[in-house]
Write an enzyme that holds these catalytic residues in place. Structure first.
Site, PDB file in Angstrom:
ATOM      1  N   ARG A  58      34.055  29.085   9.355  1.00 40.41           N
ATOM      2  CA  ARG A  58      35.344  29.723   9.077  1.00 40.41           C
ATOM      3  C   ARG A  58      36.045  29.106   7.867  1.00 40.41           C
ATOM      4  O   ARG A  58      36.987  29.691   7.341  1.00 40.41           O
ATOM      5  CB  ARG A  58      36.232  29.635  10.323  1.00 40.41           C
ATOM      6  CG  ARG A  58      35.712  30.471  11.481  1.00 40.41           C
ATOM      7  CD  ARG A  58      36.336  30.075  12.806  1.00 40.41           C
ATOM      8  NE  ARG A  58      35.759  30.853  13.891  1.00 40.41           N
ATOM      9  CZ  ARG A  58      34.596  30.565  14.474  1.00 40.41           C
ATOM     10  NH1 ARG A  58      33.885  29.521  14.057  1.00 40.41           N
ATOM     11  NH2 ARG A  58      34.133  31.315  15.463  1.00 40.41           N
ATOM     12  N   HIS A  98      25.538  39.009   8.238  1.00 41.83           N
ATOM     13  CA  HIS A  98      25.546  40.115   9.204  1.00 41.83           C
ATOM     14  C   HIS A  98      24.871  41.376   8.678  1.00 41.83           C
ATOM     15  O   HIS A  98      24.063  41.991   9.372  1.00 41.83           O
ATOM     16  CB  HIS A  98      26.982  40.423   9.625  1.00 41.83           C
ATOM     17  CG  HIS A  98      27.553  39.423  10.565  1.00 41.83           C
ATOM     18  ND1 HIS A  98      28.852  39.477  11.007  1.00 41.83           N
ATOM     19  CD2 HIS A  98      27.001  38.338  11.164  1.00 41.83           C
ATOM     20  CE1 HIS A  98      29.078  38.474  11.832  1.00 41.83           C
ATOM     21  NE2 HIS A  98      27.975  37.769  11.929  1.00 41.83           N
ATOM     22  N   LEU A 158      25.290  35.529  13.859  1.00 49.77           N
ATOM     23  CA  LEU A 158      25.065  34.702  12.677  1.00 49.77           C
ATOM     24  C   LEU A 158      26.354  34.563  11.864  1.00 49.77           C
ATOM     25  O   LEU A 158      27.322  35.288  12.099  1.00 49.77           O
ATOM     26  CB  LEU A 158      23.975  35.330  11.800  1.00 49.77           C
ATOM     27  CG  LEU A 158      22.562  35.345  12.377  1.00 49.77           C
ATOM     28  CD1 LEU A 158      21.669  36.289  11.580  1.00 49.77           C
ATOM     29  CD2 LEU A 158      21.973  33.937  12.394  1.00 49.77           C
ATOM     30  N   SER A 180      16.027  30.995  16.929  1.00 49.23           N
ATOM     31  CA  SER A 180      16.808  30.131  16.066  1.00 49.23           C
ATOM     32  C   SER A 180      15.894  29.600  14.985  1.00 49.23           C
ATOM     33  O   SER A 180      14.678  29.478  15.195  1.00 49.23           O
ATOM     34  CB  SER A 180      17.413  28.961  16.865  1.00 49.23           C
ATOM     35  OG  SER A 180      18.018  28.012  16.012  1.00 49.23           O
ATOM     36  N   ARG A 181      16.473  29.291  13.828  1.00 45.09           N
ATOM     37  CA  ARG A 181      15.647  28.684  12.779  1.00 45.09           C
ATOM     38  C   ARG A 181      15.174  27.297  13.204  1.00 45.09           C
ATOM     39  O   ARG A 181      14.218  26.766  12.655  1.00 45.09           O
ATOM     40  CB  ARG A 181      16.433  28.630  11.469  1.00 45.09           C
ATOM     41  CG  ARG A 181      16.651  30.006  10.849  1.00 45.09           C
ATOM     42  CD  ARG A 181      17.148  29.893   9.409  1.00 45.09           C
ATOM     43  NE  ARG A 181      17.156  31.184   8.748  1.00 45.09           N
ATOM     44  CZ  ARG A 181      18.229  31.947   8.587  1.00 45.09           C
ATOM     45  NH1 ARG A 181      19.383  31.552   9.081  1.00 45.09           N
ATOM     46  NH2 ARG A 181      18.159  33.101   7.962  1.00 45.09           N
ATOM     47  N   ASP A 199      38.066  36.657   9.884  1.00 45.21           N
ATOM     48  CA  ASP A 199      37.814  36.131  11.226  1.00 45.21           C
ATOM     49  C   ASP A 199      38.779  36.688  12.256  1.00 45.21           C
ATOM     50  O   ASP A 199      38.360  37.109  13.341  1.00 45.21           O
ATOM     51  CB  ASP A 199      37.896  34.597  11.198  1.00 45.21           C
ATOM     52  CG  ASP A 199      37.442  33.978  12.507  1.00 45.21           C
ATOM     53  OD1 ASP A 199      36.452  34.469  13.085  1.00 45.21           O
ATOM     54  OD2 ASP A 199      38.072  33.001  12.955  1.00 45.21           O
ATOM     55  N   LYS A 254      31.716  40.545  14.921  1.00 43.83           N
ATOM     56  CA  LYS A 254      32.684  40.911  13.904  1.00 43.83           C
ATOM     57  C   LYS A 254      32.956  39.714  12.994  1.00 43.83           C
ATOM     58  O   LYS A 254      32.801  38.585  13.422  1.00 43.83           O
ATOM     59  CB  LYS A 254      33.960  41.463  14.533  1.00 43.83           C
ATOM     60  CG  LYS A 254      34.602  40.517  15.573  1.00 43.83           C
ATOM     61  CD  LYS A 254      35.547  39.601  15.010  1.00 43.83           C
ATOM     62  CE  LYS A 254      35.738  38.289  15.109  1.00 43.83           C
ATOM     63  NZ  LYS A 254      35.984  37.153  14.542  1.00 43.83           N
TER      64      LYS A 254
END
Length: 328
Positions: free
Chosen positions: A163, A77, A72, A34-35, A175, A95
């Protein structure tokens, strides 16, 4: 055992994929990155993951990682799938793997050059209710398929949620619009020829929050709606000349209900109900991916399949702008 590296501590990784890999017969989660290294360490402790890292690149550079799972934000992606491929890793990416079909061409070229396995994470492909639906349609159980009807909606007005952020690839069609499209193509083996849509966008977010979609196939039609600001609902119906098949929880089995498939005849005089218990479609997905990465003939959602599905979403967006039918 296949050694997985998780690229991000996203919710779907924590709640679905990490537990699925832990329950699988052929893989283990060996590392998470993770960042925010503190966040990575928290998730590592929670799921007994041996290694937590504060850099995605550091994870990709490790020789003790066989494959990468990428949950992510959608807009990232393609970038990180390509980096993982170039690092010689097998890749399972959430996806939608891309936001337009053309973005997938570099991934296909890189995959072929590296000789790795790359798949889009459509877990629904692995749930047995779809194999049953496909078999029933193929056997003529509902006669000639005339129409497919679907719905997928939820309610999310959080402005910080990916989203609802167009720069992260948010929107209803990317989505969840992909799901009715995927399962229709999956069970019929057919590709749509034309698409039409009415697309409504949130004036503040800028993302599409509702889409009323129509697809024309050579021998049947499909209509569905998706929404991110409506009451939660899922449904798919395959209606034929002699009966219909209704899938009560077609996509998110568990959170939206139990997996139940109902087959009814034309006169409603006979009905068969098929139940599928507590099937973990995420576990089936990761196990199939590992088998494929090892050279076995196991089902995955290939990049070529991703291109075909994304072309439909691209056409729906074009149709939403033009107001007419668009070629897929």
């Amino acid at each position: 055992m296949f050694r997985w590296g998780i690229l991000s501590s996203a919710k779907i990784a924590r709640e679905q994929l990490i537990p699925a890999i832990a329950a699988s017969q052929n893989g283990v989660v060996a590392a998470i990155a993770s960042r925010d290294v503190v966040r990575a360490e928290e998730v590592a402790r929670q799921y007994a993951i041996p290694l937590a890292l504060g850099s995605y690149d550091e994870l990709l550079s490790r020789d003790d990682i066989d494959g990468i799972y990428i949950p992510l934000p959608t807009a990232q992606h393609v970038e990180w799938t390509l980096k993982a491929i170039e690092a010689g890793k097998h890749v399972l990416c959430e996806k939608p793997i891309a936001l337009n079909a053309g973005d997938l061409e570099p991934l296909i070229a890189a995959r072929d050059a590296a000789g790795v396995t790359v798949a889009e994470a459509f877990m629904v492909q692995h749930h047995p209710q779809w194999a049953k639906t496909r078999a029933l349609i193929a056997s003529g159980a509902i006669g000639t398929l005339r129409h497919v009807q679907g719905a997928f909606s939820y309610h999310n007005v959080d402005p910080s949620n990916m989203r609802n952020r167009p720069e992260l690839g948010g929107g209803a069609l990317p989505d969840i619009g992909v799901y009715p499209t995927v399962v229709t193509r999956l069970v019929t083996g057919a590709e749509p020829l034309e698409a039409a849509a009415r697309v409504v966008r949130d004036p503040a977010f800028g993302t599409d929050i509702y889409a009323d979609c129509r697809l024309r196939f050579a021998d049947f039609d499909c209509s569905f709606y998706v929404a991110t600001q409506m009451a939660a609902r899922q449904s798919m119906v395959f209606h034929g000349s002699d009966g219909f098949i209704e899938i009560e929880t077609p996509f998110n089995v568990g959170s939206y209900g139990h997996p139940v498939l109902r087959l009814e005849d034309q006169a409603h005089g006979r009905a068969e109900v098929f139940r599928f218990g507590k099937t973990d479609q995420y576990r089936l997905q990761v196990e199939a991916f590992v088998r494929r990465a090892r050279g076995e003939d196991a089902p995955i959602f290939t990049l070529e399949n991703s291109v075909a599905n994304q072309r439909v979403i691209d056409a729906l967006y074009r149709a939403g702008k033009s107001g007419g039918w668009e070629s897929v």
